[in-house]
Design an enzyme around this catalytic site. Structure first.
Site, PDB file in Angstrom:
ATOM      1  N   CYS A  49      21.716  -1.562  -7.600  1.00 37.38           N
ATOM      2  CA  CYS A  49      22.938  -1.193  -7.988  1.00 37.38           C
ATOM      3  C   CYS A  49      23.993  -1.751  -7.477  1.00 37.38           C
ATOM      4  CB  CYS A  49      23.063   0.399  -8.092  1.00 37.38           C
ATOM      5  SG  CYS A  49      23.314   0.894  -6.383  1.00 37.38           S
ATOM      6  N   CYS A  52      24.215  -1.175  -3.701  1.00 38.37           N
ATOM      7  CA  CYS A  52      23.360  -1.976  -2.843  1.00 38.37           C
ATOM      8  C   CYS A  52      23.878  -3.477  -2.509  1.00 38.37           C
ATOM      9  CB  CYS A  52      21.949  -2.256  -3.523  1.00 38.37           C
ATOM     10  SG  CYS A  52      21.396  -0.801  -4.191  1.00 38.37           S
ATOM     11  N   ASP A 451     -10.876  -1.020  -7.509  1.00 39.83           N
ATOM     12  CA  ASP A 451     -11.035  -0.817  -5.856  1.00 39.83           C
ATOM     13  C   ASP A 451     -10.661   0.597  -5.886  1.00 39.83           C
ATOM     14  OD1 ASP A 451     -10.793  -1.080  -3.073  1.00 39.83           O
ATOM     15  OD2 ASP A 451      -8.589  -1.153  -3.377  1.00 39.83           O
ATOM     16  N   ASP A 631      -5.900  -3.778  -4.727  1.00 37.65           N
ATOM     17  CA  ASP A 631      -4.758  -3.951  -4.067  1.00 37.65           C
ATOM     18  C   ASP A 631      -4.615  -4.813  -2.782  1.00 37.65           C
ATOM     19  OD1 ASP A 631      -6.037  -1.826  -3.032  1.00 37.65           O
ATOM     20  OD2 ASP A 631      -4.038  -1.019  -2.103  1.00 37.65           O
ATOM     21  N   ASP A 635      -9.239  -7.418  -1.608  1.00 36.33           N
ATOM     22  CA  ASP A 635      -9.708  -7.563  -3.044  1.00 36.33           C
ATOM     23  C   ASP A 635      -9.340  -8.925  -3.688  1.00 36.33           C
ATOM     24  OD1 ASP A 635     -10.339  -4.930  -3.561  1.00 36.33           O
ATOM     25  OD2 ASP A 635      -8.263  -4.533  -3.357  1.00 36.33           O
TER      26      ASP A 635
END
Lengths: 754, 54
Positions: A49, A52, A451, A631, A635
């Site tokens: 926003c 920020c 996974d 993740d 992997d």
């Protein structure tokens, strides 16, 4: 309170990872923009926003040496310019203080020029201007302008068309030339020939005062094709490589212990097997090694994907890249950096990438059939008319009309238009897609490999029995736990702050690596940790025990929660006829528990990264089309080798960069949603092909018989393009029934292009 | 008909102006951050903005 103020200081297992890049890395990741100024690009995914923007720009401008900060909200990235005279500013640290996580952009990525997109858009703008003006002039020709008026209009059209075709059409000429140079032919060859022939013939006709000129057809052809090309480019832009991120996980050097007991910091290259190294808490292990002295907890998540750390003591084997959390260790190197685990992973990933069979996109497959067919038809109609009438001009006009009318205008739009709409749809549901071909590939899958940790589960330890713990005990536990970086301790702190427990202040806290914590509160000695340590008695349960003067006060058990939507996903995939399995690096009991809960019958546990890769390859060799959902770094090779891959947003950077799809929400619904949207878009693409080719088949006899005036050509071209675009738009409506849009923001060119 | 030919160069010139303006705004980085621009006006800032990044 603005929306970017965090409500509670949530502590996750990630918080203690030493992610702050060193000053040197900031320097390496920057590029020179002249006059002693370096520019660094930092990706900050949590910007959302205006508050920020304001906070970050104000905060970072205060840092020493920073000359310019600009946040881009669309690409969630900030550009930082700093003077190279002073030390690099600690921008990542400053961002963290402001409550944002920043990631340095890959230097090669940041140094890359902005790509071809601006060039394509400029070409598109010029083509749009030219085709609209020429079209409006042509309308007066079609309306019956005659004689010198018509000739003047033709010449004005020619004057507009020539520069526009030269400038905007360059994309096609260059591509066609490259393809011919390599002895091949692609879609751009008939396009280029068609444009050049149409323009030359029109100039010839205008000079000799004939009725028809194809300037409008030539320019609008370029215009429509450029729309397709631009959309396609936007979709392809996102491909990137991840191997670079891996190398950053290994430290640059290590503290070695010489024979005389002195310490010396040596670069990674000079570490030989047998060298003794000191690894303090919070450091990553630089090379494969064995523990000599010391006890600690080590995070093996890079190797196994499992987030719970393991206790290590003398004799344990550590892989490069694992993270030492609690105590100092003296270790003996077992391999050089090039032979270590991380280097091995890089090799595995490179091998997986090169070994993957190249996927040929639908549009490319179509063009191989299409281009020769168009050329042949055009040539045959030229020869046919030569035989019948013997008039070169007439035959050439008809051959060119055939080329123009069959030009793959709608075909060029058929695929990218659908894919852009699908990407928008996915984006609204917080799923990022790397490129268009990923959706085509996802459409083909028949096997899914999951996974476990971090994918089927959230990968964050949580206190499982929070409701059964006495609030007082929880306050004591939280007070003790706040002194440790151990994930169990972090989980206790997080649970305590969620439950609003006060944190008791301990005077003296000692951490016993691999065992637990000990502290004094109001004169009493509290211990928390393994039961052997806390109570002095061995117990079978893996619970963490809190004791006061040796008496048990509370037992805390931890679990990793299954992601929301996991069960529904498994059911939906099963009813879609897709087989599923779990391949995890975790222990068999944890894997069995999750598999039973979700009803997945096939699972393997304790698999190393190479094993995951082998399983994917094995399935591929059996002709299965595999979707890998994972993740972790472990992997990454499997993600790369799979037909198509998907990762959650909290995945390790390497996993995320290798995945074709990344979903930002916690729920696993995203996997099926992505599959369904890909399936629908595949259907629409096939429909679009039928429409586009159907139009051409209808128009072809008209052109061959010599009735394709410029007016008919313009009409056919525009109509087929509009129908194809309209058909692509249907995807949104079809997929959006009865669903809320949690992330109602439009997909913009700038976001994808960066 | 011939009396109205002077309209053609005028309309072309107007179109060209539009085209040049678009290309200029593109080059000037005005499409770099469409979301940010709409938020930035809410925050008063004395510092003059530098919109050109290149």
């Amino acid at each position: 309170m603005t929306c970017c103020t965090p409500a509670t200081p949530l502590v996750t297992a990630d918080a203690f990872r030493p992610s702050a890049p060193w000053a040197e890395e900031l320097r390496l990741a920057s590029r020179r923009v002249g006059d002693g100024i370096l520019q660094t690009e930092i990706s900050v995914p949590s910007i959302h926003c205006g508050g920020c923007i304001n906070k970050i720009e104000r905060g970072l401008t205060k840092l020493d040496g920073v000359q310019y900060v600009r946040v881009n909200l669309s690409s969630k990235r900030l550009v930082l310019r700093w003077s190279e005279l002073g030390p690099p500013p600690d921008a990542i640290g400053a961002l963290k203080q402001l409550g944002f996580n920043g990631h340095l952009f890959d230097p090669t990525e940041a140094a890359k020029p902005r790509g071809d997109l601006p060039r394509l858009i400029r070409a598109l703008a010029v083509a749009a201007f030219a085709s609209m003006n020429i079209m409006s002039l042509s309308v007066s020709v079609w309306a019956g302008a005659e004689g010198s008026t018509r000739d003047i209009l033709h010449w004005i059209c020619a004057a507009i068309a020539l520069p526009a075709l030269l400038y905007s059409g360059r994309v096609f000429y260059e591509s066609a030339w490259r393809s011919l140079w390599h002895g091949q032919t692609n879609m751009d060859v008939p396009i280029s020939i068609g444009i050049a022939a149409a323009f030359s013939l029109s100039v010839y006709d205008s000079y000799h005062g004939y009725d028809h000129a194809y300037f409008d057809a030539a320019t609008s052809l370029v215009f429509f094709l450029l729309i397709g090309r631009t959309l396609d480019y936007v979709m392809r832009e996102r491909a990137r490589t991840a191997v670079k991120g891996l190398a950053q996980l290994s430290p640059r050097g290590a503290m070695t212990i010489k024979a005389d007991g002195e310490f010396e910091y040596l670069p990674l290259k000079e570490i030989r097997p047998g060298t003794r190294l000191l690894i303090t808490a919070g450091e990553r292990v630089p090379v494969d090694c064995a523990v000599d002295i010391g006890i600690s907890d080590v995070d093996f998540s890079l190797v196994t994907g499992e987030s719970a750390p393991r206790k290590v003591e003398s004799g344990a084997v550590l892989q490069a890249g694992t993270l030492n959390i609690t105590g100092s260790l003296t270790v003996v190197a077992a391999a050089t950096a090039e032979e270590s685990f991380l280097a091995e992973m890089i090799r595995l990933m490179e091998a997986a990438e090169s070994g993957k069979s190249v996927y040929r996109r639908i549009a490319d497959r179509a063009s191989v059939l299409y281009a020769p067919a168009v050329h042949m038809t055009s040539l045959l109609s030229f020869l046919g008319w030569m035989v019948i009438q013997g008039d070169v001009h007439q035959a050439a006009t008809i051959a060119i009309a055939v080329l123009i009318i069959t030009c793959p205008c709608a075909l060029g739009l058929a695929v990218p238009m659908v894919q852009v709409v699908a990407a928008c749809r996915l984006f609204e549901n917080r799923i990022m897609v790397r490129d268009g071909s990923a959706m085509e590939r996802l459409n083909e899958i028949n096997t899914v490999i999951f996974d476990k940790t971090g994918t089927l589960t959230l990968g964050e330890l949580q206190v499982a029995n929070i409701d059964f713990i006495d609030p007082d005990a929880l306050s004591v536990a939280a007070g003790l736990a706040s002194h440790s970086r151990h994930p169990n301790a972090r989980a206790i702190c997080a649970a305590a702050s969620v439950h609003g427990a006060t944190f008791h202040r301990f005077d003296e806290v000692k951490e016993y690596p691999g065992l637990g914590l000990e502290g004094i509160y109001q004169g009493k000695k509290y211990r928390m940790g393994r039961s052997l340590f806390a109570c002095g008695t061995e117990s079978n349960s893996s619970d963490t025990v809190l004791t006061c003067e040796g008496r048990q006060v509370a037992a805390i058990s931890f679990s990793d929660k299954v992601r929301p939507g996991a069960k529904a996903l498994v059911d939906k995939l099963r009813s879609a006829g897709i087989s599923m399995e779990i391949v995890s690096g975790d222990g068999i009991s944890a894997v069995r528990k999750v598999a039973d809960e979700l009803g997945i019958t096939y699972y393997t546990a304790g698999v190393l990264p190479g094993g995951k890769l082998d399983r994917v390859k094995q399935l591929c060799n059996q002709g299965r089309k595999v979707l890998m959902v994972g993740d972790g770094l472990n992997d990454a090779p499997a993600l790369m080798a799979a037909h198509v891959s998907m990762a959650p947003a909290n995945a390790a950077d390497v996993g995320r960069n290798n995945a074709d799809f990344v979903f930002l929400q916690d729920s696993l619904d995203a996997v099926f949603l992505a599959y369904r949207i890909s399936r629908d878009s595949g259907k629409l693409i096939r429909q679009n092909f039928v429409i586009a080719i159907g139009y051409n088949v209808l128009a072809l006899p008209v052109a061959i018989l010599g009735y394709a005036t410029p007016f008919v050509a313009a009409l056919a071209m525009s109509l087929s393009s509009i129908v194809v675009v309209a058909n692509a738009m249907r995807l949104k409506g079809a997929a959006g029934k009865g669903e809320t849009k949690p992330f109602g923001r439009k997909l913009q060119l700038g976001r994808m292009a960066g | 008909m011939k009396d109205f030919f002077y309209l053609i160069p005028i309309s072309l010139a107007l179109g060209l102006v539009g085209l040049v303006l678009f290309l200029w705004s593109l080059k000037n980085g005005q499409y770099e951050d469409l979301d940010g621009a709409s938020e930035r006006i809410l925050y008063d800032d004395d510092r003059p903005s530098e919109s050109c990044l290149d």
